[in-house]
Design an enzyme around this catalytic site. Structure first.
Site, short mmCIF file in Angstrom:
data_model
loop_
_atom_site.label_atom_id
_atom_site.label_comp_id
_atom_site.label_asym_id
_atom_site.label_seq_id
_atom_site.Cartn_x
_atom_site.Cartn_y
_atom_site.Cartn_z
N GLU A 11 1.17 91.08 20.50
CA GLU A 11 0.34 91.93 19.43
C GLU A 11 0.38 90.96 18.05
O GLU A 11 -0.46 91.15 17.40
CB GLU A 11 0.86 93.54 18.95
CG GLU A 11 0.60 94.17 20.22
CD GLU A 11 1.83 94.43 21.35
OE1 GLU A 11 2.12 95.42 21.59
OE2 GLU A 11 2.63 93.46 21.38
N ASP A 84 3.80 95.62 23.88
CA ASP A 84 4.76 96.54 23.59
C ASP A 84 5.11 97.31 24.73
O ASP A 84 4.12 97.93 25.36
CB ASP A 84 4.73 97.50 22.23
CG ASP A 84 4.85 96.57 21.00
OD1 ASP A 84 5.58 95.23 21.21
OD2 ASP A 84 4.55 97.17 20.12
N ASP A 86 5.21 100.59 25.63
CA ASP A 86 4.97 101.98 25.73
C ASP A 86 3.35 102.24 25.98
O ASP A 86 2.68 101.46 26.40
CB ASP A 86 5.14 102.64 24.32
CG ASP A 86 4.48 101.79 23.13
OD1 ASP A 86 3.75 101.04 23.43
OD2 ASP A 86 4.82 102.20 21.94
N GLU A 88 0.83 102.72 24.15
CA GLU A 88 -0.14 102.15 23.23
C GLU A 88 -0.01 100.65 23.72
O GLU A 88 -1.04 100.00 23.77
CB GLU A 88 0.30 102.15 22.06
CG GLU A 88 -0.77 101.82 20.84
CD GLU A 88 -1.81 103.14 20.83
OE1 GLU A 88 -2.99 102.64 20.42
OE2 GLU A 88 -1.46 104.10 21.03
N TYR A 305 13.48 97.85 20.87
CA TYR A 305 12.21 98.60 20.46
C TYR A 305 12.22 99.61 19.83
O TYR A 305 12.96 100.61 20.12
CB TYR A 305 11.18 98.67 21.77
CG TYR A 305 9.80 99.12 21.55
CD1 TYR A 305 9.04 98.22 20.71
CD2 TYR A 305 9.18 100.30 22.04
CE1 TYR A 305 7.75 98.60 20.43
CE2 TYR A 305 7.91 100.74 21.86
CZ TYR A 305 7.12 99.56 20.95
OH TYR A 305 5.95 100.17 20.63
N ARG A 307 10.16 102.31 19.11
CA ARG A 307 9.35 103.69 19.38
C ARG A 307 9.85 104.11 20.78
O ARG A 307 9.61 103.48 21.80
CB ARG A 307 7.84 103.56 19.60
CG ARG A 307 7.30 103.25 18.24
CD ARG A 307 5.77 102.92 18.17
NE ARG A 307 5.23 102.73 16.89
CZ ARG A 307 4.94 101.42 16.54
NH1 ARG A 307 5.10 100.58 17.10
NH2 ARG A 307 4.53 101.40 15.11
N HIS A 352 13.05 104.75 27.92
CA HIS A 352 13.44 103.44 27.15
C HIS A 352 14.88 103.52 26.58
O HIS A 352 15.62 104.30 26.93
CB HIS A 352 12.53 103.13 25.94
CG HIS A 352 11.14 103.17 26.25
ND1 HIS A 352 10.06 103.23 25.08
CD2 HIS A 352 10.37 102.75 27.46
CE1 HIS A 352 9.06 103.09 25.63
NE2 HIS A 352 9.10 102.90 26.94
#
Length: 709
Positions: A11, A84, A86, A88, A305, A307, A352
């Site tokens: 990203e 990432d 997750d 998203e 990470y 989130r 996670h």
């Protein structure tokens, strides 16, 4: 051209730089700068009559990025999607595949939770296909939010005024804040009194005195004193009393450390201890995760990470932490068994790891010189929390002494109680203690050594009036905690939720707490009346659970959206037909119109935020917050005033601008600097500092009267 390299897409450029350190020359790294495709801004972009098919378009602002990615894909042997880990990130990866359209170039997905050599090597050894369950869960959320936002916002424009917005989760957060404000408004304080006595052991100096609270009368273990008269009667009855120690209870109690951070607890603790907003915390955590240059180490990922809903920690990280504790603190501070914490919180997403440092050996002090101040503060908080989570329990000696009062006027026996809690072993608290949402309790002095039947001498007896207190307004920490407890939103949504309700002028943050505006209360009432289910906390939590089932169990996302939309569409139609136009609240300022001098200026909200307008002559000026502080160095001795930027943020500047160009982000205070007499200002972390850097004075904000300690 001969294809020789693999294309890796992430990203952000920062993440690409850090990743590039570990991959070598066989890879080309590119950044998508977030999503490359999305629903159009000009229309809803969801075909409700065709199974809610989303009408994605390539984002115009990303056209140059997309062109670069397509060119790179043509010249690569394969595409590795390293976004990432997750929902998203999975969705961004899927959109990249759809937008790049590299038919002849194979693609694979890799997932890692920290940007370290071992984690990257392991991830690239185990590439996988895209996970459509995660993609569909994200897609369903995006479509639900679009259906709500793009239908409710125009309704509010039509019925109240343009520029307003409503959202599926945002509106629930607003409701929670407004409902708390109404609890506060409806609260009726109840008077009560306490009686406290100060004692000392017979034949011992008063310097070793201690205090105890009256807790019982006769057989009753609890006593309620409703007014001053009742308190006076009790004190009169106690005048001839004889006091002696009754029961003495001593217990050793352990205190366990908190689990390593998850997203919500990181946001809460960063607010409590550092006064960082959720948005600020997540931005800093993103930087720490993606990697920062550390001198000879170059760009390095410092945390896992950020989130996540999981408190799970990899065994290798636990072993490294335990080795550090043993070496730094010794055997007493290392529990015999590895400390395990409860699994995922209610409604958690994919399993996670918790948020932890990528290396415990990378102590905060060793890398402080390479980090910005706030980066260092957040890293230190994460590092300390992780190390403390594997340290030995703290131990406290809790002492409770009941004091019997006999031979009173009435013959009633009374009981007073004194308590203390003393640390006998600091354990994890030698490094870290968890913050509190409420004010810290006052420390209780240590009690003298007493045994049963010890006679006591009464030094004095005092009564004190109290009133029950209303529930407190929400802070960043307590609102995030509330959203998490009710299962509303997810880690990635807390920060945007808190930001948007302030940007829309629905909520103001005053002294660190959220207070709804008149406009916010109006919007909440309209939405509750017309869409009771949509902004119900229980209903919203059920929707989150359904989205989790799409991600984890492959539930049909179309049915989830349909079950929501059908009743919502009925309520929407009824609201359009039945809801009368409601004038937005208009606030009157204390400032007189400088042009006609006939009326007070009205405070209104336009496209770019608040402004002030005269109802008589239509004189208009930007909204101003008067501080009563003279601008330093201004030849006209003008006041420093607060203004709003187009993004809704407050800054302070000279009222004589542009003649005198003085501006600052901190709030100026009328109290002069006690050290140099210069300008004091209050910063977001409740620190009061002198604006003259040479002076260096700073203190903690004490109260609302600008007093400092």
């Amino acid at each position: 051209m001969v294809k020789s390299k693999k294309l890796v897409i992430v990203e952000s450029p920062a993440k690409a730089r850090t990743l590039g350190r570990f991959l070598g020359s066989g890879y080309t790294l590119k950044a998508s700068l977030g999503h490359i495709r999305d629903l159009p801004k000009s229309k809803i972009g969801v075909d409700v009559d065709n199974d809610f098919t989303p009408q994605y378009i390539n984002m115009r602002v990303k056209s140059a990025v997309l062109k670069e990615l397509r060119e790179a894909a043509k010249n690569s042997t394969s595409i590795i999607l390293a976004t990432d880990p997750d929902r998203e990130g999975e969705a961004i990866a899927w959109h990249l595949v759809e937008a790049i359209k590299a038919v002849n170039t194979p693609y694979r997905r890799v997932v890692f939770h920290e940007i370290t050599k071992d984690a990257i090597e392991q991830a690239f050894k185990s590439p996988r296909d895209l996970n459509m369950n995660l993609i569909n869960a994200q897609q369903a959320r995006r479509i639900l939010d679009r259906l709500v936002g793009y239908n409710l916002s125009p309704l509010l424009w039509q019925k109240v005024r343009r520029g307003l917005s409503a959202g599926r989760v945002q509106s629930v957060a607003l409701r929670i804040i407004v409902d708390r404000e109404r609890e506060i408004d409806a609260f009726v304080p109840v008077e009560y009194w306490t009686i406290e006595a100060e004692f000392t052991k017979e034949a011992v100096k008063a310097a070793s005195s201690f205090k105890a609270i009256l807790i019982g009368a006769g057989e009753k273990k609890k006593i309620t004193i409703s007014d001053q008269r009742a308190a006076g009667d009790l004190i009169a009855d106690l005048k001839p009393a004889v006091f002696a120690v009754g029961k003495v209870t001593t217990k050793t109690a352990p205190r366990e450390p908190a689990a390593p951070f998850i997203t919500s607890t990181l946001q809460q603790e960063a607010w409590r201890k550092l006064r960082f907003s959720a948005k600020q915390t997540m931005a800093l955590a993103q930087q720490l995760y993606e990697g920062l240059p550390l001198g000879p180490e170059d760009s390095t990922g410092l945390i896992t990470y950020m989130r996540t809903d999981s408190t799970h920690v990899a065994q290798s990280a636990i072993s490294e932490t335990r080795d550090y504790i043993l070496d730094k603190y010794g055997h007493d501070y290392l529990p015999q068994k590895t400390r395990q914490f409860a699994g995922k919180v209610k409604g958690a997403q994919e399993a996670h790891e918790a948020i932890r440092p990528t290396s415990i050996k990378r102590e905060p002090g060793k890398i402080k010189q390479y980090l910005e101040s706030n980066q260092f503060k957040l890293y230190q908080l994460i590092w300390q929390r992780m190390v403390a989570s594997q340290m030995a329990s703290a131990k406290f000696e809790n002492i409770t002494i009941d004091i019997e009062a006999g031979k009173t006027h009435s013959g009633t026996k009374y009981t007073f109680r004194a308590q203390s809690s003393d640390s006998v072993f600091p354990g994890f608290m030698a490094l870290y203690t968890e913050g509190k949402d409420e004010d810290e309790e006052q420390k209780v002095p240590k009690l003298p050594k007493l045994v049963e039947k010890d006679p006591l001498k009464l030094l004095r007896i005092l009564d004190e009036q109290h009133f029950t207190q209303p529930p407190p307004r929400y802070t960043e920490a307590t609102l995030v905690k509330m959203l998490e407890q009710h299962g509303i939103g997810r880690p990635s949504t807390y920060a945007p939720i808190l930001s948007v309700v302030q940007q829309r002028d629905y909520v103001e943050k005053q002294r660190g707490v959220f207070k709804p505006t008149e406009l916010g209360i109006l919007i909440r009432d309209i939405l509750v009346q017309q869409f009771p289910e949509v902004i119900d906390t229980g209903f919203t939590a059920q929707m989150e659970n359904k989205l989790d089932k799409v991600a984890e169990d492959g539930y049909d996302w179309v049915n989830v959206v349909r079950d929501f939309y059908i009743p919502f569409a009925k309520d929407l139609l009824a609201a359009r037909e039945q809801l009368e136009k409601v004038p937005p609240p208009i606030e009157t300022s204390e400032e007189e119109c400088p042009q006609c001098k006939q009326d007070k200026l009205l405070i209104k909200v336009g496209r770019y935020g608040k402004y002030m307008e005269c109802p008589s002559c239509q004189f208009r000026q930007s909204f101003r917050i008067h501080t009563g502080v003279l601008c330093p160095g201004c030849p006209e001795q003008a006041e420093i005033i607060g203004r709003y930027t187009k993004k809704g943020k407050i800054f302070y500047g000279c009222a004589a601008f542009p003649k005198h160009k003085f501006a600052m982000n901190a709030k100026p205070l009328p109290t002069p600097c006690p050290q140099c007499g210069g300008l004091l200002a209050e910063y977001r972390d409740d620190q009061v500092k002198c604006t003259d850097a040479k002076c260096g004075y700073k203190a903690k904000k004490k109260d609302d009267n600008n007093a400092v300690t």
